[in-house]
Design a protein around this motif. Structure first.
Motif, PDB file in Angstrom:
ATOM      1  N   UNK A 210       0.825  -1.211   0.000  1.00  0.00           N
ATOM      2  CA  UNK A 210       0.000   0.000   0.000  1.00  0.00           C
ATOM      3  C   UNK A 210       0.855   1.254   0.000  1.00  0.00           C
ATOM      4  N   UNK A 211       1.949   1.238   0.727  1.00  0.00           N
ATOM      5  CA  UNK A 211       2.805   2.418   0.789  1.00  0.00           C
ATOM      6  C   UNK A 211       3.446   2.748  -0.550  1.00  0.00           C
ATOM      7  N   UNK A 212       3.530   1.757  -1.414  1.00  0.00           N
ATOM      8  CA  UNK A 212       4.057   1.976  -2.765  1.00  0.00           C
ATOM      9  C   UNK A 212       2.938   2.136  -3.790  1.00  0.00           C
ATOM     10  N   UNK A 213       1.681   1.966  -3.339  1.00  0.00           N
ATOM     11  CA  UNK A 213       0.567   1.977  -4.281  1.00  0.00           C
ATOM     12  C   UNK A 213       0.701   0.873  -5.313  1.00  0.00           C
ATOM     13  N   UNK A 214       1.230  -0.284  -4.892  1.00  0.00           N
ATOM     14  CA  UNK A 214       1.630  -1.335  -5.831  1.00  0.00           C
ATOM     15  C   UNK A 214       0.743  -2.564  -5.690  1.00  0.00           C
ATOM     16  N   UNK A 215      -0.031  -2.840  -6.732  1.00  0.00           N
ATOM     17  CA  UNK A 215      -0.814  -4.072  -6.832  1.00  0.00           C
ATOM     18  C   UNK A 215      -0.478  -4.699  -8.179  1.00  0.00           C
ATOM     19  N   UNK A 216       0.254  -5.813  -8.201  1.00  0.00           N
ATOM     20  CA  UNK A 216       0.719  -6.348  -9.481  1.00  0.00           C
ATOM     21  C   UNK A 216      -0.407  -6.650 -10.464  1.00  0.00           C
ATOM     22  N   UNK A 217      -1.552  -7.084  -9.954  1.00  0.00           N
ATOM     23  CA  UNK A 217      -2.648  -7.454 -10.853  1.00  0.00           C
ATOM     24  C   UNK A 217      -3.164  -6.256 -11.640  1.00  0.00           C
ATOM     25  N   UNK A 218      -3.107  -5.082 -11.034  1.00  0.00           N
ATOM     26  CA  UNK A 218      -3.540  -3.879 -11.752  1.00  0.00           C
ATOM     27  C   UNK A 218      -2.570  -3.505 -12.862  1.00  0.00           C
ATOM     28  N   UNK A 219      -1.379  -4.117 -12.843  1.00  0.00           N
ATOM     29  CA  UNK A 219      -0.399  -3.937 -13.910  1.00  0.00           C
ATOM     30  C   UNK A 219      -0.492  -5.043 -14.955  1.00  0.00           C
ATOM     31  N   UNK A 220      -1.461  -5.938 -14.773  1.00  0.00           N
ATOM     32  CA  UNK A 220      -1.587  -7.081 -15.670  1.00  0.00           C
ATOM     33  C   UNK A 220      -0.677  -8.234 -15.311  1.00  0.00           C
ATOM     34  N   UNK A 221       0.009  -8.154 -14.163  1.00  0.00           N
ATOM     35  CA  UNK A 221       0.944  -9.197 -13.727  1.00  0.00           C
ATOM     36  C   UNK A 221       0.207 -10.169 -12.803  1.00  0.00           C
TER      37      UNK A 221
END
Length: 451
Positions: A210-221
């Motif tokens: 969350x602190x990175x705003x990083x969700x791999x699935x939202x990147x298609x990964x």
């Protein structure tokens, strides 16, 4: 200088005779012989060093996703504390020259009680991750539980693994036809079992991501099982054809451009065509909408036996009443797991939950212990407390980060070697010899005397 990665000794020759030293001594010999030539292992043999080197090799987003846990990390710490509370009590002069590490699960004799746990979005660590992991697992005979959130279609991983054992993890979608399609593909891909994950009907609160705003699935990964599925593609086509479902414009930022490039690269087809098509973005949005079912209940789970002919395990069980419900719903096995501490902060350690789950289901039900396993000695403790097999997660991902499939293979080889040596040094000849009597517990278990 570093030595070439080395594989697990052939289980057919690694146990059972005085001439065969077993995987532990064979592994030591390989490493020490290379040391004479000035070569150190490419993959560290202890978890702490392995983790440190893997972190240096991984991006900040990949590290957050793989190493991070829920909330404050209390459940991750509890998993390790549980193993540390149990101490082995070695017995001397057993007279055993070699050990038999093999176990039987669902009609297949396996060389060791280890499995590779399903981990999604592993391409954050290395491209073609699932294929690398599958090959590393196949080289050791250890089953790989293919992730429903994998980065390669299960058919591609199965082709890379050949006849090696594999299972398939299922996240129960809100679309039942998609559930059925994934199960049919798992059967056709040669899976020996299906592991239905129950503890991730929603994503837990994971601050490092969350602190990175990083969700791999939202990147298609991590959605390749979906974009390769005929039912999922049908849903996406229906959505793109429905103007009422059209999404609004996305703010154009550098981050948004990077996201669209990632989505387009990960989607089947050419990058150029994908950048011009609405389908890749629609696929990600569809996945996020339907991949998991927060309303999943025992009545729905009980339909699994009519959906597949494969043995079914329910993963995420830590309460004995849930274990009983799982049996009533048709489970052929249970994975005692808190998802590696990634879902609920402050939850019970998987190892602490294991004895009560075993008591609830009896001796005949296969139990797999997952979460917090870092060494061969940990494997011994889990088996002694009632597990039939043990799944590892982060350790093999760190091996993947350092050396791809060879790194996965070497992590497994090291764990098996330590398992073999630990069993020999405490006087155990077979996995069946690992019972609660070999353990003592307490706040200072590592220094206490015999029970």
């Amino acid at each position: 200088m570093t030595t070439e990665s080395t594989s697990l000794p052939d289980p057919a020759t690694a146990t059972g005779s005085a001439a065969a030293p077993g995987p532990g001594r064979a592994r030591q010999s390989l490493i020490y012989r290379a040391g004479v030539l000035g070569r150190a292992p490419q993959v560290p043999t202890d978890f702490a060093t392995l983790e440190t080197r893997a972190r240096a090799a991984m991006s900040a987003r990949a590290w957050a996703y793989v190493a991070g846990g829920a909330g404050s990390g209390a459940t991750m710490r509890a998993n390790r504390a549980a193993f540390e509370r149990h101490a082995l009590v070695p017995r001397m002069a057993s007279g055993h020259v070699s050990r038999d590490l093999s176990v039987e699960l669902f009609g297949r004799r396996l060389p060791t009680p280890l499995l590779l746990a399903p981990i999604g979005a592993a391409a954050m660590v290395r491209a073609d991750s699932d294929v690398h992991i599958g090959r590393g697992a196949a080289a050791t005979g250890v089953p790989y539980i293919l992730s429903n959130q994998g980065c390669s279609p299960m058919e591609d991983v199965a082709a890379a693994m050949g006849d090696a054992p594999r299972w398939f993890q299922l996240y129960w979608s809100t679309d039942d036809a998609l559930v059925d399609s994934l199960l049919r593909r798992a059967e056709a891909s040669g899976a020996d079992a299906v592991v239905v994950t129950l503890d991730t009907t929603m994503l837990g609160w994971r601050p490092q991501d969350l602190n990175l705003g990083s969700l791999p699935f939202s990147q298609g990964i991590g959605i390749a099982q979906y974009t390769s599925d005929p039912r999922f593609r049908e849903i996406v086509r229906e959505r793109t054809a429905d103007p009422g479902r059209a999404k609004g414009d996305v703010e154009v930022t550098l981050g948004a451009i990077r996201t669209m490039l990632s989505i387009s690269r990960e989607h089947p087809g050419s990058l150029r065509d994908n950048l011009r098509s609405p389908e890749p973005r629609a696929a990600v949005e569809t996945f996020l909408d339907i991949y998991s079912n927060p309303g999943l209940d025992w009545e729905t789970l009980a339909t699994i036996k009519s959906r597949t002919s494969l043995p079914v395990l329910f993963k995420g069980i830590v309460h004995p009443d849930d274990a009983r419900r799982a049996v009533e719903a048709g489970a052929d096995g249970i994975v005692v797991s808190n998802h590696g501490g990634r879902q609920v902060d402050g939850a019970i350690a998987s190892l602490d939950a294991l004895p009560a789950v075993r008591a609830a289901v009896g001796e005949g039900m296969p139990l797999v212990l997952d979460s917090g396993v870092r060494s061969g000695a940990d494997v011994v403790k889990a088996l002694a407390l009632g597990a039939d097999a043990v799944a590892i997660g982060r350790p093999y991902m760190y091996g993947l980060a350092l050396a791809g499939g060879a790194g996965v293979r070497d992590v497994v080889a090291n764990l098996v070697a330590e398992l073999d040596l630990t069993m020999g040094l405490i006087g155990a000849e077979t996995v069946d010899d690992l019972t609660p009597e070999i353990l003592t517990t307490g706040p200072a278990a590592g220094t206490s005397g015999p029970p």
